[in-house]
Motif scaffolding. Structure first.
Motif, PDB file in Angstrom:
ATOM      1  N   SER A  66       0.993  -1.315   0.146  1.00  0.00           N
ATOM      2  CA  SER A  66      -0.099   0.120   0.054  1.00  0.00           C
ATOM      3  C   SER A  66       1.017   1.247   0.084  1.00  0.00           C
ATOM      4  CB  SER A  66      -0.949   0.045   1.276  1.00  0.00           C
ATOM      5  OG  SER A  66      -2.051  -1.229   1.191  1.00  0.00           O
ATOM      6  N   VAL A  67       0.356   2.196  -0.837  1.00  0.00           N
ATOM      7  CA  VAL A  67       1.210   3.573  -0.906  1.00  0.00           C
ATOM      8  C   VAL A  67       0.333   4.593  -0.525  1.00  0.00           C
ATOM      9  CG1 VAL A  67       2.566   4.998  -2.496  1.00  0.00           C
ATOM     10  CG2 VAL A  67       2.720   2.620  -2.762  1.00  0.00           C
ATOM     11  N   ILE A  69      -0.362   8.679   0.023  1.00  0.00           N
ATOM     12  CA  ILE A  69       0.140  10.010  -0.499  1.00  0.00           C
ATOM     13  C   ILE A  69      -0.632  11.084   0.550  1.00  0.00           C
ATOM     14  CG2 ILE A  69       0.264  11.739  -2.208  1.00  0.00           C
ATOM     15  CD1 ILE A  69       1.766   9.156  -2.950  1.00  0.00           C
ATOM     16  N   VAL A 109      -3.784  13.330  -8.268  1.00  0.00           N
ATOM     17  CA  VAL A 109      -3.267  11.937  -8.307  1.00  0.00           C
ATOM     18  C   VAL A 109      -4.870  11.069  -8.461  1.00  0.00           C
ATOM     19  CG1 VAL A 109      -2.459  10.195  -6.887  1.00  0.00           C
ATOM     20  CG2 VAL A 109      -1.323  12.183  -7.111  1.00  0.00           C
ATOM     21  N   LEU A 113      -5.868   8.284 -11.015  1.00  0.00           N
ATOM     22  CA  LEU A 113      -6.311   6.815 -10.458  1.00  0.00           C
ATOM     23  C   LEU A 113      -7.746   6.457 -10.929  1.00  0.00           C
ATOM     24  CD1 LEU A 113      -4.501   6.760  -7.111  1.00  0.00           C
ATOM     25  CD2 LEU A 113      -3.769   5.539  -9.034  1.00  0.00           C
ATOM     26  N   PRO A 118      -3.914   1.058  -9.896  1.00  0.00           N
ATOM     27  CA  PRO A 118      -2.466   0.438  -9.951  1.00  0.00           C
ATOM     28  C   PRO A 118      -2.561  -1.050 -10.392  1.00  0.00           C
ATOM     29  CG  PRO A 118      -2.905   0.915  -7.879  1.00  0.00           C
ATOM     30  CD  PRO A 118      -3.863   1.490  -8.485  1.00  0.00           C
ATOM     31  N   VAL A 123      -3.629   2.341  -3.365  1.00  0.00           N
ATOM     32  CA  VAL A 123      -3.104   3.736  -3.149  1.00  0.00           C
ATOM     33  C   VAL A 123      -4.032   4.256  -2.090  1.00  0.00           C
ATOM     34  CG1 VAL A 123      -2.740   5.988  -4.058  1.00  0.00           C
ATOM     35  CG2 VAL A 123      -2.192   4.118  -5.318  1.00  0.00           C
ATOM     36  N   LEU A 372       2.477  10.369  -8.911  1.00  0.00           N
ATOM     37  CA  LEU A 372       2.038   9.519  -9.905  1.00  0.00           C
ATOM     38  C   LEU A 372       3.361   8.299 -10.072  1.00  0.00           C
ATOM     39  CD1 LEU A 372      -0.522  11.127 -11.752  1.00  0.00           C
ATOM     40  CD2 LEU A 372      -0.972   9.158 -10.179  1.00  0.00           C
ATOM     41  N   ILE A 375       4.375   6.058  -7.248  1.00  0.00           N
ATOM     42  CA  ILE A 375       3.350   5.090  -7.132  1.00  0.00           C
ATOM     43  C   ILE A 375       3.704   4.062  -8.086  1.00  0.00           C
ATOM     44  CG2 ILE A 375       0.663   4.314  -7.481  1.00  0.00           C
ATOM     45  CD1 ILE A 375       0.059   7.192  -6.601  1.00  0.00           C
ATOM     46  N   ARG A 376       4.014   4.456  -9.300  1.00  0.00           N
ATOM     47  CA  ARG A 376       4.309   3.213 -10.272  1.00  0.00           C
ATOM     48  C   ARG A 376       5.635   2.668 -10.036  1.00  0.00           C
ATOM     49  NH1 ARG A 376       2.128   7.423 -13.779  1.00  0.00           N
ATOM     50  NH2 ARG A 376       4.179   8.306 -14.286  1.00  0.00           N
ATOM     51  N   LEU A 379       4.185  -0.146  -7.224  1.00  0.00           N
ATOM     52  CA  LEU A 379       2.924  -0.782  -7.428  1.00  0.00           C
ATOM     53  C   LEU A 379       2.771  -1.192  -9.164  1.00  0.00           C
ATOM     54  CD1 LEU A 379       0.136   0.902  -5.295  1.00  0.00           C
ATOM     55  CD2 LEU A 379       1.943  -0.820  -4.725  1.00  0.00           C
TER      56      LEU A 379
END
Length: 380
Positions: A66-67, A69, A109, A113, A118, A123, A372, A375-376, A379
């Motif tokens: 899990s990320v 932000i 973001v 999404l 992801p 996220v 973003l 995140i990439r 994930l």
């Protein structure tokens, strides 16, 4: 990010700018945030976290990390001085630290999404209350709902005047100083101004402490020994000519790079106060407010953000000196790998908390795209 998306996020930032709410009072902002996150297709929106905090979950439906932000909801108790078309409409309050812009980035973001989850994991977008007082992140993490969304990584940013517009700085290790406000009350006994010897005035102790406390921490290199004490307020007696004072008050901000050094500085300051008060026959009361622990970036999270900047062609520089100002973002590092980066607001941009400060809209797509990209990296 398309021009239409940037224009929409910019308009949203201006809307938020017009309606700032102070730390712990972000009710209307939180309602607006939650509504927009539902419109953005979040799989789950949690509200009331640690006060008025909001979290939105975008879930891939597949196993993975899990990320998080994180951005901030609160404004400041400062009257904005501006001729902007979107100037604050609330007297004495302003988004003069850029939290309105940080929120706009995180909405960017969410927009990306929406319909484009992801490849794995999830996220979680955190809209945290009460950053300015140091209480928001503590309350956010202590909330029972946080255990359901406790992430493996958390990323954040803060815009930084004095740094070239759109340029990123990343700290390895300590990234924000620890700080706390120390309130000292010296208590003696009043007397008639014609007979001060029959009372117990704290005037001499106040005079001594103003000098001694200022000398206790004089700054210097931002290393493990760094300590800065800043007198921010002092008061003696009542506003009258007929009464010799019986009480005095001093406010001083203590600042260090590390929590260990802060513990030593607190001990030094309290000993100094106690000894000075005792020498004058006074009693003393000490309390603390605006308590911020040191904020430290995790090396793995720093590497992810650095690569994200490179991937987006955003100039990035790794630095070793932390910022002197404090942040409560470090609380998230107690359970996750975290990193905060500094995004330049321009060399000559008004400083944070200045009455003429305004967040540069050009940073909105830059911050969103770096998030973003990070995140990439995690994930896919």
């Amino acid at each position: 990010m398309t021009p239409d998306t940037i224009a929409r996020l910019t308009n949203l930032r201006h809307e938020l700018h017009q309606k700032p709410e102070l730390s712990g009072q972000e009710r209307d902002t939180a309602v607006r945030v939650a509504d927009l996150l539902r419109q953005a297709g979040a799989d789950r929106v949690l509200t009331g976290i640690g006060g008025h905090g909001v979290a939105a979950v975008f879930d891939s439906g597949k196993d993975g990390p899990s990320v998080g932000i994180r951005c901030e909801l609160d404004g400041l108790p400062i009257q904005e001085i501006s001729d902007l078309s979107y100037v604050s409409t609330i007297p004495g309050k302003g988004h003069l630290c850029g939290h309105d812009g940080h929120m706009a980035m995180v909405f960017g973001v969410a927009d990306a999404l929406n319909g484009n989850r992801p490849q794995r994991g999830r996220v979680i977008l955190f809209f945290q209350p009460a950053e300015e007082t140091g209480q928001g992140a503590i309350a956010f993490r202590a909330d029972p709902n946080f255990s359901e969304i406790d992430p493996d990584y958390v990323f954040s940013l803060h815009n930084l005047p004095g740094l070239d517009l759109g340029t990123v700085e990343l700290c390895e290790g300590p990234t924000n100083c620890a700080s706390r406000g120390m309130r000292i009350v010296l208590i003696g006994k009043t007397s008639h101004a014609a007979a001060p010897q029959d009372g117990m005035s704290p005037a001499e102790a106040l005079s001594k402490l103003l000098q001694k406390l200022a000398r206790l921490g004089q700054g210097g290199a931002l290393d493990v020994n760094y300590a800065l004490t800043t007198i921010t307020h002092a008061n003696l007696g009542a506003q009258t000519f007929g009464v010799a004072p019986g009480q005095a008050e001093i406010w001083v901000t203590l600042r260090t790079v590390s929590d260990i050094r802060m513990a030593h500085l607190i001990s030094e300051a309290e000993t100094l106060v106690a000894e000075t008060a005792q020498s004058e026959g006074l009693t003393v009361e000490i309390s603390y407010d605006d308590v911020f622990e040191a904020c430290t970036n995790h090396p793995d999270a720093v590497d992810i953000l650095s690569q994200a900047c490179v991937a987006q062609s955003v100039p990035v520089r790794i630095v070793t000196d932390p910022q002197k100002f404090s942040e409560d973002f470090g609380q998230f590092g107690k359970s996750a790998k975290t990193a905060m980066f500094w995004l330049g607001s321009g060399r000559d941009h008004p400083q944070l908390h200045n009455p003429d400060y305004d967040f540069p809209d050009a940073l909105i797509p830059i911050g969103a795209e770096v998030f973003l990209a990070a995140i990439r990296r995690v994930l896919g």
